[in-house]
Design a protein around this motif. Structure first.
Motif, PDB file in Angstrom:
ATOM      1  N   LEU A 286      -7.584  -7.742  14.911  1.00 13.88           N
ATOM      2  CA  LEU A 286      -6.664  -8.126  15.976  1.00 13.88           C
ATOM      3  C   LEU A 286      -7.281  -7.803  17.325  1.00 13.88           C
ATOM      4  N   HIS A 287      -7.308  -8.785  18.228  1.00 13.53           N
ATOM      5  CA  HIS A 287      -7.749  -8.543  19.604  1.00 13.53           C
ATOM      6  C   HIS A 287      -6.573  -8.014  20.427  1.00 13.53           C
ATOM      7  N   GLY A 288      -6.902  -7.312  21.514  1.00  9.55           N
ATOM      8  CA  GLY A 288      -5.864  -6.895  22.447  1.00  9.55           C
ATOM      9  C   GLY A 288      -5.239  -5.552  22.145  1.00  9.55           C
ATOM     10  N   GLY A 289      -5.884  -4.725  21.322  1.00  6.23           N
ATOM     11  CA  GLY A 289      -5.323  -3.407  21.046  1.00  6.23           C
ATOM     12  C   GLY A 289      -5.332  -3.082  19.570  1.00  6.23           C
ATOM     13  N   TYR A 290      -4.490  -2.145  19.197  1.00 11.32           N
ATOM     14  CA  TYR A 290      -4.428  -1.702  17.807  1.00 11.32           C
ATOM     15  C   TYR A 290      -3.083  -2.062  17.201  1.00 11.32           C
ATOM     16  N   PHE A 291      -3.019  -1.995  15.893  1.00 12.56           N
ATOM     17  CA  PHE A 291      -1.752  -2.127  15.173  1.00 12.56           C
ATOM     18  C   PHE A 291      -1.568  -0.886  14.310  1.00 12.56           C
ATOM     19  N   GLU A 292      -0.389  -0.749  13.752  1.00 10.06           N
ATOM     20  CA  GLU A 292      -0.108   0.334  12.807  1.00 10.06           C
ATOM     21  C   GLU A 292       0.141  -0.262  11.430  1.00 10.06           C
ATOM     22  N   VAL A 293      -0.547   0.256  10.432  1.00 14.14           N
ATOM     23  CA  VAL A 293      -0.293  -0.135   9.043  1.00 14.14           C
ATOM     24  C   VAL A 293       0.863   0.724   8.553  1.00 14.14           C
ATOM     25  N   VAL A 294       2.021   0.102   8.312  1.00 16.46           N
ATOM     26  CA  VAL A 294       3.224   0.856   7.970  1.00 16.46           C
ATOM     27  C   VAL A 294       3.589   0.756   6.493  1.00 16.46           C
ATOM     28  N   ALA A 295       2.983  -0.209   5.768  1.00 13.45           N
ATOM     29  CA  ALA A 295       3.278  -0.333   4.336  1.00 13.45           C
ATOM     30  C   ALA A 295       2.108  -1.013   3.640  1.00 13.45           C
ATOM     31  N   GLN A 296       1.921  -0.668   2.359  1.00 10.89           N
ATOM     32  CA  GLN A 296       0.904  -1.304   1.525  1.00 10.89           C
ATOM     33  C   GLN A 296       1.520  -1.653   0.188  1.00 10.89           C
ATOM     34  N   ASP A 297       1.307  -2.886  -0.251  1.00 11.30           N
ATOM     35  CA  ASP A 297       1.834  -3.371  -1.531  1.00 11.30           C
ATOM     36  C   ASP A 297       3.338  -3.105  -1.663  1.00 11.30           C
ATOM     37  N   GLY A 298       4.045  -3.239  -0.545  1.00 11.98           N
ATOM     38  CA  GLY A 298       5.495  -3.087  -0.540  1.00 11.98           C
ATOM     39  C   GLY A 298       5.983  -1.674  -0.333  1.00 11.98           C
ATOM     40  N   HIS A 299       5.100  -0.681  -0.345  1.00 13.82           N
ATOM     41  CA  HIS A 299       5.499   0.726  -0.230  1.00 13.82           C
ATOM     42  C   HIS A 299       5.187   1.247   1.169  1.00 13.82           C
ATOM     43  N   ARG A 300       6.200   1.825   1.804  1.00 13.35           N
ATOM     44  CA  ARG A 300       5.985   2.368   3.142  1.00 13.35           C
ATOM     45  C   ARG A 300       5.030   3.558   3.093  1.00 13.35           C
ATOM     46  N   LYS A 301       4.163   3.641   4.094  1.00  8.60           N
ATOM     47  CA  LYS A 301       3.234   4.760   4.194  1.00  8.60           C
ATOM     48  C   LYS A 301       3.947   5.963   4.807  1.00  8.60           C
ATOM     49  N   PRO A 302       3.765   7.151   4.231  1.00  7.59           N
ATOM     50  CA  PRO A 302       4.395   8.333   4.823  1.00  7.59           C
ATOM     51  C   PRO A 302       3.985   8.544   6.270  1.00  7.59           C
ATOM     52  N   ILE A 303       2.704   8.237   6.568  1.00  5.11           N
ATOM     53  CA  ILE A 303       2.195   8.340   7.935  1.00  5.11           C
ATOM     54  C   ILE A 303       1.498   7.024   8.271  1.00  5.11           C
ATOM     55  N   PRO A 304       2.032   6.221   9.191  1.00  3.51           N
ATOM     56  CA  PRO A 304       1.358   4.969   9.574  1.00  3.51           C
ATOM     57  C   PRO A 304      -0.049   5.239  10.080  1.00  3.51           C
ATOM     58  N   GLU A 305      -0.942   4.268   9.838  1.00  2.00           N
ATOM     59  CA  GLU A 305      -2.335   4.399  10.257  1.00  2.00           C
ATOM     60  C   GLU A 305      -2.635   3.404  11.372  1.00  2.00           C
ATOM     61  N   ARG A 306      -3.260   3.885  12.443  1.00  2.00           N
ATOM     62  CA  ARG A 306      -3.616   3.026  13.567  1.00  2.00           C
ATOM     63  C   ARG A 306      -5.039   2.505  13.395  1.00  2.00           C
ATOM     64  N   MET A 307      -5.219   1.207  13.609  1.00  2.00           N
ATOM     65  CA  MET A 307      -6.536   0.587  13.515  1.00  2.00           C
ATOM     66  C   MET A 307      -6.476  -0.786  14.152  1.00  2.00           C
ATOM     67  N   ASP A 308      -7.632  -1.444  14.264  1.00  2.00           N
ATOM     68  CA  ASP A 308      -7.639  -2.819  14.751  1.00  2.00           C
ATOM     69  C   ASP A 308      -8.289  -3.780  13.768  1.00  2.00           C
ATOM     70  N   THR A 309      -8.802  -3.244  12.646  1.00  2.00           N
ATOM     71  CA  THR A 309      -9.435  -4.068  11.625  1.00  2.00           C
ATOM     72  C   THR A 309      -9.071  -3.505  10.262  1.00  2.00           C
ATOM     73  N   LEU A 310      -8.701  -4.392   9.346  1.00  2.00           N
ATOM     74  CA  LEU A 310      -8.223  -3.959   8.032  1.00  2.00           C
ATOM     75  C   LEU A 310      -8.801  -4.861   6.946  1.00  2.00           C
ATOM     76  N   ASN A 311      -9.416  -4.260   5.935  1.00  2.00           N
ATOM     77  CA  ASN A 311      -9.917  -5.028   4.799  1.00  2.00           C
ATOM     78  C   ASN A 311      -8.779  -5.330   3.834  1.00  2.00           C
ATOM     79  N   VAL A 312      -8.602  -6.607   3.496  1.00  2.00           N
ATOM     80  CA  VAL A 312      -7.530  -7.039   2.598  1.00  2.00           C
ATOM     81  C   VAL A 312      -8.169  -7.659   1.360  1.00  2.00           C
ATOM     82  N   GLY A 313      -7.921  -7.051   0.211  1.00  2.00           N
ATOM     83  CA  GLY A 313      -8.465  -7.549  -1.034  1.00  2.00           C
ATOM     84  C   GLY A 313      -7.527  -8.532  -1.712  1.00  2.00           C
ATOM     85  N   VAL A 314      -8.036  -9.204  -2.750  1.00  2.00           N
ATOM     86  CA  VAL A 314      -7.218 -10.160  -3.495  1.00  2.00           C
ATOM     87  C   VAL A 314      -6.074  -9.411  -4.184  1.00  2.00           C
TER      88      VAL A 314
END
Length: 370
Positions: A286-314
């Motif tokens: 994502l250009h223009g800043g960072y995002f927060e990863v708040v859930a993975q595979d439908g499950h909310r993360k206990p602590i959101p992670e800040r980043m601007d690039t995320l690897n997404v697998g099949v």
């Protein structure tokens, strides 16, 4: 005088004293104690017993308004009418919301699987694709946690198929794996799946016949809204990532055919990333800043992670929250450059977030902002 009578008389005398002194805070504490409301935060000891009965409240001489409060607290919102159907809707990101009808307490969806010709970008080549209800991606299925759902799947293709409900906890015979949990849905046949939605969050559904069907468009978002409340957001988008026979696509389209995502500075924008493959991992940036990863595979993360690039697998899904801080046209793309750029410019896995200024102007502060 008996002990209960002395207690009630003492409470009446205490309330009368507080009333005469006009002390609202102390009166509130006393009333809270009579109702069994904890007041530890202001240093008042309150018995741990349950709230008194209506008779006890009235005998204590409490105001009528307090005695009429429901046990659960403030008055509840008016009950909303129960919906009996939902029409198909454009979700504003290149996907549609699936239609359903309520039948005997079950939300029933009709999914028609059929071949179609598909262009991923204006003026581009035409592909032999596969669609559900004429859409690539397939319509987004969104239901509430606890809903009973039914899917009537009609196969109008010249080959067998099946539908798998990825990430769902359901009866084994509803899992949608041909040759294992069911016979394949043959051409011209209809098959019905039925289960209860208990796996909350962002998931997806897809053909489980072979990767070619999935890569040609037989996939869609499957979203189960939690009973205790969803992730708060001002806008809700999905980017479904595909790399099969249709090429490198977001929501079935290649740039510049992708749908722009719209928003305003300061809004909480939810982006659901879904990796459908069928073959590759993609590095979403994502250009223009960072995002927060708040859930993975439908499950909310206990602590959101800040980043601007995320690897997404099949097979993976991620929920992102992005709060843009600058207006402009900001790219969202796969950072594996062969998936998003050519010597002639951007194409493939690229879309644009078109961010407008904030809709509410903040007040200026002399010497700081003005």
């Amino acid at each position: 005088m008996s002990s209960p009578e002395r207690s009630r008389a003492g409470l009446r005398e205490l309330l009368a004293t507080f009333h005469d002194r006009g002390s609202r805070v102390v009166r509130f504490v006393a009333i809270g104690a009579a109702l069994g409301i904890g007041a530890a935060g202001i240093g008042v000891a309150v018995p741990s017993s349950s709230a008194p009965s209506q008779v006890a409240v009235e005998e204590a001489g409490l105001p009528k308004a307090a005695s009429e409060l429901p046990a659960s607290g403030p008055a509840q919102a008016e009950a909303q009418p129960v919906r009996t159907s939902q029409a198909e809707q454009d979700l504003g990101d290149g996907t549609t919301l699936a239609a359903w009808e309520m039948k005997d307490g079950v939300k029933e969806f009709h999914l028609n699987v059929a071949p179609m010709q598909w262009q991923t970008k204006p003026g581009g080549r035409t592909f032999d694709a596969m669609a559900i209800n004429g859409h690539i991606p397939a319509p987004t299925i969104r239901v509430n946690e606890g809903d009973k759902v039914r899917f009537v799947v009609k196969n109008d293709m010249p080959q067998d198929t099946s539908i798998h409900w990825h990430g769902m906890v359901l009866p084994n015979d509803q899992d949608g794996v041909p040759g294992l949990t069911q016979a394949p849905i043959e051409p011209g046949q209809t098959y019905t799946y039925e289960w209860k939605a208990v796996s909350t969050g962002t998931h997806w559904y897809h053909s489980h016949m072979h990767g070619d069907q999935e890569g040609r468009g037989l996939y869609g978002s499957l979203e189960i809204v939690p009973a205790l409340g969803d992730i708060p957001a001002d806008r809700d988008y999905r980017i479904i990532i595909g790399d099969g026979p249709l090429g490198f696509v977001f929501n079935g389209k290649s740039f510049p055919g992708t749908t722009q995502l719209r928003g305003n500075v300061g809004e909480r924008i939810r982006i659901r990333l879904i990796g459908t493959g069928p073959e590759m991992i993609h590095s979403i940036h994502l250009h223009g800043g960072y995002f927060e990863v708040v859930a993975q595979d439908g499950h909310r993360k206990p602590i959101p992670e800040r980043m601007d690039t995320l690897n997404v697998g099949v097979g993976q899904t991620y929920d992102l929250i992005w709060v843009p801080v600058r207006p402009g046209k900001w790219m969202i793309h796969c950072h594996i450059f062969s998936h998003s750029e050519t010597p002639n410019g951007m194409e493939g896995m690229v879309t644009i977030a078109n961010i407008e200024p904030a809709t509410v102007k903040l007040p200026s502060i002399p010497g700081v902002t003005g």
